[in-house]
Design a protein around this motif. Structure first.
Motif, PDB file in Angstrom:
ATOM      1  N   ASP A 227       0.848  -1.164  -0.016  1.00  0.00           N
ATOM      2  CA  ASP A 227      -0.113  -0.150  -0.109  1.00  0.00           C
ATOM      3  C   ASP A 227       0.686   1.147  -0.034  1.00  0.00           C
ATOM      4  OD1 ASP A 227      -2.444  -1.571  -0.077  1.00  0.00           O
ATOM      5  OD2 ASP A 227      -2.402  -1.189   2.371  1.00  0.00           O
ATOM      6  N   GLN A 228       1.963   1.271   0.688  1.00  0.00           N
ATOM      7  CA  GLN A 228       2.793   2.504   0.869  1.00  0.00           C
ATOM      8  C   GLN A 228       3.544   2.713  -0.374  1.00  0.00           C
ATOM      9  OE1 GLN A 228       5.602   1.884   3.840  1.00  0.00           O
ATOM     10  NE2 GLN A 228       4.077   2.124   5.716  1.00  0.00           N
ATOM     11  N   MET A 229       3.925   1.478  -1.223  1.00  0.00           N
ATOM     12  CA  MET A 229       4.537   1.771  -2.480  1.00  0.00           C
ATOM     13  C   MET A 229       3.588   2.264  -3.597  1.00  0.00           C
ATOM     14  SD  MET A 229       7.036  -1.758  -2.894  1.00  0.00           S
ATOM     15  CE  MET A 229       8.288  -1.793  -1.683  1.00  0.00           C
ATOM     16  N   LYS A 230       2.201   1.510  -3.509  1.00  0.00           N
ATOM     17  CA  LYS A 230       1.266   2.149  -4.305  1.00  0.00           C
ATOM     18  C   LYS A 230       0.879   3.711  -3.908  1.00  0.00           C
ATOM     19  CE  LYS A 230      -1.030  -2.217  -5.297  1.00  0.00           C
ATOM     20  NZ  LYS A 230      -2.245  -3.048  -5.111  1.00  0.00           N
ATOM     21  N   LYS A 231       0.710   3.986  -2.918  1.00  0.00           N
ATOM     22  CA  LYS A 231       0.408   5.352  -2.428  1.00  0.00           C
ATOM     23  C   LYS A 231       1.518   6.482  -2.963  1.00  0.00           C
ATOM     24  CE  LYS A 231      -2.916   4.378   1.399  1.00  0.00           C
ATOM     25  NZ  LYS A 231      -3.241   4.649   2.645  1.00  0.00           N
ATOM     26  N   LEU A 232       2.639   5.733  -2.445  1.00  0.00           N
ATOM     27  CA  LEU A 232       3.989   6.473  -3.011  1.00  0.00           C
ATOM     28  C   LEU A 232       3.886   6.925  -4.456  1.00  0.00           C
ATOM     29  CD1 LEU A 232       6.261   7.914  -1.519  1.00  0.00           C
ATOM     30  CD2 LEU A 232       7.671   6.113  -1.633  1.00  0.00           C
ATOM     31  N   ALA A 233       3.703   5.666  -5.113  1.00  0.00           N
ATOM     32  CA  ALA A 233       3.484   5.655  -6.645  1.00  0.00           C
ATOM     33  C   ALA A 233       2.611   6.527  -7.211  1.00  0.00           C
ATOM     34  CB  ALA A 233       3.366   4.396  -7.223  1.00  0.00           C
ATOM     35  N   GLU A 234       1.487   6.700  -6.486  1.00  0.00           N
ATOM     36  CA  GLU A 234       0.487   7.894  -6.706  1.00  0.00           C
ATOM     37  C   GLU A 234       0.862   9.410  -6.469  1.00  0.00           C
ATOM     38  OE1 GLU A 234      -3.096   6.821  -4.511  1.00  0.00           O
ATOM     39  OE2 GLU A 234      -3.466   4.813  -5.660  1.00  0.00           O
ATOM     40  N   ARG A 235       1.682   9.173  -5.193  1.00  0.00           N
ATOM     41  CA  ARG A 235       2.249  10.568  -5.022  1.00  0.00           C
ATOM     42  C   ARG A 235       3.188  11.145  -6.060  1.00  0.00           C
ATOM     43  NH1 ARG A 235       4.641  10.327   0.869  1.00  0.00           N
ATOM     44  NH2 ARG A 235       5.129  12.397   0.270  1.00  0.00           N
ATOM     45  N   CYS A 236       4.021  10.051  -6.436  1.00  0.00           N
ATOM     46  CA  CYS A 236       4.868  10.387  -7.735  1.00  0.00           C
ATOM     47  C   CYS A 236       4.190  10.703  -8.745  1.00  0.00           C
ATOM     48  CB  CYS A 236       5.787   9.011  -7.964  1.00  0.00           C
ATOM     49  SG  CYS A 236       7.146   8.634  -6.614  1.00  0.00           S
ATOM     50  N   ASP A 237       3.215  10.173  -9.111  1.00  0.00           N
ATOM     51  CA  ASP A 237       2.234  10.701 -10.201  1.00  0.00           C
ATOM     52  C   ASP A 237       1.811  12.136 -10.311  1.00  0.00           C
ATOM     53  OD1 ASP A 237       1.108  10.175 -12.752  1.00  0.00           O
ATOM     54  OD2 ASP A 237      -0.723   9.319 -11.921  1.00  0.00           O
ATOM     55  N   ILE A 238       1.437  12.488  -8.970  1.00  0.00           N
ATOM     56  CA  ILE A 238       0.933  13.670  -8.559  1.00  0.00           C
ATOM     57  C   ILE A 238       2.018  14.736  -8.926  1.00  0.00           C
ATOM     58  CG2 ILE A 238      -0.081  15.181  -6.805  1.00  0.00           C
ATOM     59  CD1 ILE A 238      -1.787  12.759  -5.885  1.00  0.00           C
ATOM     60  N   GLN A 239       3.207  14.206  -8.396  1.00  0.00           N
ATOM     61  CA  GLN A 239       4.515  15.232  -8.069  1.00  0.00           C
ATOM     62  C   GLN A 239       4.884  15.299  -9.709  1.00  0.00           C
ATOM     63  OE1 GLN A 239       5.672  16.953  -5.599  1.00  0.00           O
ATOM     64  NE2 GLN A 239       6.660  17.770  -6.997  1.00  0.00           N
ATOM     65  N   MET A 240       4.625  14.263 -10.550  1.00  0.00           N
ATOM     66  CA  MET A 240       5.228  14.484 -11.880  1.00  0.00           C
ATOM     67  C   MET A 240       4.125  15.335 -12.601  1.00  0.00           C
ATOM     68  SD  MET A 240       6.108  10.402 -12.886  1.00  0.00           S
ATOM     69  CE  MET A 240       6.400  10.727 -14.472  1.00  0.00           C
ATOM     70  N   ARG A 241       2.934  15.292 -12.261  1.00  0.00           N
ATOM     71  CA  ARG A 241       2.036  16.241 -12.862  1.00  0.00           C
ATOM     72  C   ARG A 241       2.491  17.858 -12.351  1.00  0.00           C
ATOM     73  NH1 ARG A 241      -2.079  12.389 -11.893  1.00  0.00           N
ATOM     74  NH2 ARG A 241      -2.985  13.470 -10.046  1.00  0.00           N
ATOM     75  N   ASP A 242       2.517  17.938 -11.306  1.00  0.00           N
ATOM     76  CA  ASP A 242       3.261  19.020 -10.550  1.00  0.00           C
ATOM     77  C   ASP A 242       4.495  19.877 -11.441  1.00  0.00           C
ATOM     78  OD1 ASP A 242       0.843  19.115  -8.804  1.00  0.00           O
ATOM     79  OD2 ASP A 242       2.085  18.641  -7.150  1.00  0.00           O
ATOM     80  N   ASN A 243       5.437  18.540 -11.462  1.00  0.00           N
ATOM     81  CA  ASN A 243       6.561  18.924 -12.228  1.00  0.00           C
ATOM     82  C   ASN A 243       6.349  19.236 -13.641  1.00  0.00           C
ATOM     83  OD1 ASN A 243       7.834  18.240  -9.834  1.00  0.00           O
ATOM     84  ND2 ASN A 243       8.762  16.617 -10.531  1.00  0.00           N
ATOM     85  N   ARG A 244       5.326  18.685 -14.364  1.00  0.00           N
ATOM     86  CA  ARG A 244       5.032  18.899 -15.504  1.00  0.00           C
ATOM     87  C   ARG A 244       4.410  20.367 -15.812  1.00  0.00           C
ATOM     88  NH1 ARG A 244       4.002  13.300 -16.364  1.00  0.00           N
ATOM     89  NH2 ARG A 244       1.842  13.751 -15.490  1.00  0.00           N
ATOM     90  N   ASP A 245       3.471  20.644 -14.683  1.00  0.00           N
ATOM     91  CA  ASP A 245       2.816  21.910 -14.721  1.00  0.00           C
ATOM     92  C   ASP A 245       4.158  23.121 -14.410  1.00  0.00           C
ATOM     93  OD1 ASP A 245       0.416  20.833 -14.749  1.00  0.00           O
ATOM     94  OD2 ASP A 245      -0.148  21.042 -12.554  1.00  0.00           O
ATOM     95  N   ALA A 246       4.962  22.913 -13.741  1.00  0.00           N
ATOM     96  CA  ALA A 246       6.004  23.990 -13.562  1.00  0.00           C
ATOM     97  C   ALA A 246       7.015  23.811 -14.928  1.00  0.00           C
ATOM     98  CB  ALA A 246       6.964  23.229 -12.476  1.00  0.00           C
TER      99      ALA A 246
END
Length: 486
Positions: A227-246
């Motif tokens: 679960d932590q890995m999946k959630k962390l992967a989701e956070r990475c996905d969200i962070q990647m979207r934020d990175n792409r926005d930036a």
């Protein structure tokens, strides 16, 4: 000489005179008929008039000497139409004064003309010099502006490269997390299978022993890690979207800088002899600027800072992912070893379990009571966090309606976002803990039931532990596969 067109006639020659010239004596003509005369354009000649008249001849051969000869008063003339004009002639003194006035007027006009010409030449030279200085200053300012744009372009390009590299690294870590989470599925199924086989124990042998604890811990660890890995992967996905926005923000700013640099470079290369220059009347009055030098520099600086913040968050997330992969791999291996040792110990301690099972049953009952209290407290805590979350989300929603430039990413916005994420993380943590507590409570209830009924048949338990469980646990994923490398 004529002044302003034609010579003006005397005042006594106008149509308003009622008496004829022949009826007036010379004295009467001199005293009554002449009025002060002014030359046009010469105000200083204000007291002169014709002074010479034709003399009247004596009465020769006149039968009546006392009678004035009317024909003798008229000057001899050839053209009758010019009779009255002969009496409007000027004197020589008048003519000299008019000539001198004309000469002085011409000299004055030439003097003022020469002075005006010199002043005009000097004015044109001064204005040409001022225009050239201003144009040179504008060119220098444009060059300085190009230097500033080049500086920010280099900063934005450098930040964009680093952000893209960080985004690629974060994507790699995300894929590793997904691979590791998928790799954990196999040992999780093994652990669950072990628990399932141990559920087949009969009577009193369905005991909540160390093996089962280790299996449960292993399952919990594997599930929690997954679960932590999946959630962390989701956070990475969200962070990647934020990175792409930036990244898009930086790219857009960089594209604007390129356009501005091309325009300013074109303006800097314009000269007075350029073919592309033209009149644009009123363009200096139309101010369409949306920023000043400070806000212009602050905009790019904010974009770079935002990108740096996103990179910092991404780096922290990558470090967290790396740490999770390493720690979870060590913990899974340790738990796997501990579970195997527990199985071995359990096999050797089958005969000496009764007292331990009784004690374990009492502990389980207490743990169930505490877990129910804990679940009740967790549910109350979750309900208590809903109102603060509504408040902060409402504030963010209201502040998102600010118009135009007022939609500023200010300190209250960061605080509100941080508060929202903190409350959300708190809720997620509390809910996760509630789920874990509920799962643990369920397991405790199952354990209680097993402790009450699974103490009867030891042979079946030995068969299940030794033949079923230990045979499946001979294989386990290696460490590189557990950390996401395939």
């Amino acid at each position: 000489m004529e002044f302003l067109g034609t010579t003006q006639t005397a005042s006594y020659c106008g149509p308003k005179k009622c008496r004829a010239m022949s009826e007036l004596s010379p004295a009467t003509i001199t005293q009554e008929s002449y009025q002060p005369y002014y030359l046009p354009g010469y105000r200083h000649l204000n007291s002169w008039r014709p002074s010479l008249l034709y003399k009247v001849p004596s009465n020769q051969g006149c039968p009546n000497e006392g009678t004035v000869n009317r024909n003798a008063l008229r000057p001899p003339t050839i053209l009758p139409a010019l009779r009255t004009a002969l009496f409007s002639r000027y004197s020589r003194h008048d003519w000299d004064q008019a000539t001198m006035a004309q000469i002085r007027g011409a000299e004055t006009s030439r003097h003022w003309a020469n002075k005006l010409t010199a002043d005009s030449v000097r004015l044109m030279q001064d204005k040409d010099q001022l225009t050239q200085q201003m144009q040179d200053g504008t060119c220098r300012n444009l060059c300085q502006r190009l230097c500033d744009i080049g500086f920010w372009k280099s900063e934005l390009t450098y930040e964009l490269d680093r952000l893209m590299s960080e985004n690629h690294a974060l994507d790699t870590v995300k894929k590793r997390l997904e691979c590791a989470a998928a790799e954990i599925e196999s040992p999780l199924q093994v652990s669950l299978e072990c628990l399932y086989h141990r559920e087949k124990r009969i009577g009193i042998d369905l005991v909540h022993d160390s093996v089962e604890k280790n299996l449960i811990q292993e399952v919990d660890l594997l599930k929690c890690t997954q679960d932590q890995m999946k959630k962390l992967a989701e956070r990475c996905d969200i962070q990647m979207r934020d990175n792409r926005d930036a990244q898009h923000t930086v790219e857009r700013d960089l594209a604007d800088k390129n356009s501005a640099e091309c325009i300013d470079e074109k303006c800097c290369n314009l000269r007075n002899t350029s073919d592309t220059i033209n009149f644009f009347h009123g363009v200096e009055k139309a101010d369409g600027a949306v920023s000043v030098c400070e806000t212009w520099a602050k905009f790019s600086d904010d974009n770079i800072r935002h990108s740096q913040d996103m990179r910092a968050n991404s780096i922290r997330l990558r470090e967290e992912a790396e740490n999770l992969l390493e720690v979870s791999s060590d913990q899974i291996w340790k738990q796997f070893t501990n579970t195997n040792l527990a199985f071995s110990t359990r096999i050797s301690e089958v005969t000496d379990v009764k007292n331990k099972l009784q004690l374990q049953l009492a502990k389980t009952m207490q743990e169930i009571f505490q877990m129910e209290n804990t679940i009740m407290l967790l549910e109350r805590a979750i309900m208590a966090k809903e109102c603060p979350l509504k408040v902060v989300q409402t504030r963010l929603e209201h502040r998102s309606r600010r118009p135009n430039v007022e939609l500023c990413r200010d300190i209250p916005h960061f605080k509100l976002v941080n508060e929202a994420f903190t409350i959300d993380d708190t809720l997620q943590t509390l809910k996760l803990r509630l789920c874990e507590a509920q799962d643990t409570l369920q397991l405790l209830v199952l354990t209680k039931n097993r402790l009450e009924h699974d103490l009867s048949v030891k042979a079946n338990s030995l068969f299940l532990d030794k033949e079923k469980c230990m045979m499946m646990r001979k294989t386990f994923p290696c460490t590189p596969r557990l950390v996401g490398y395939t």
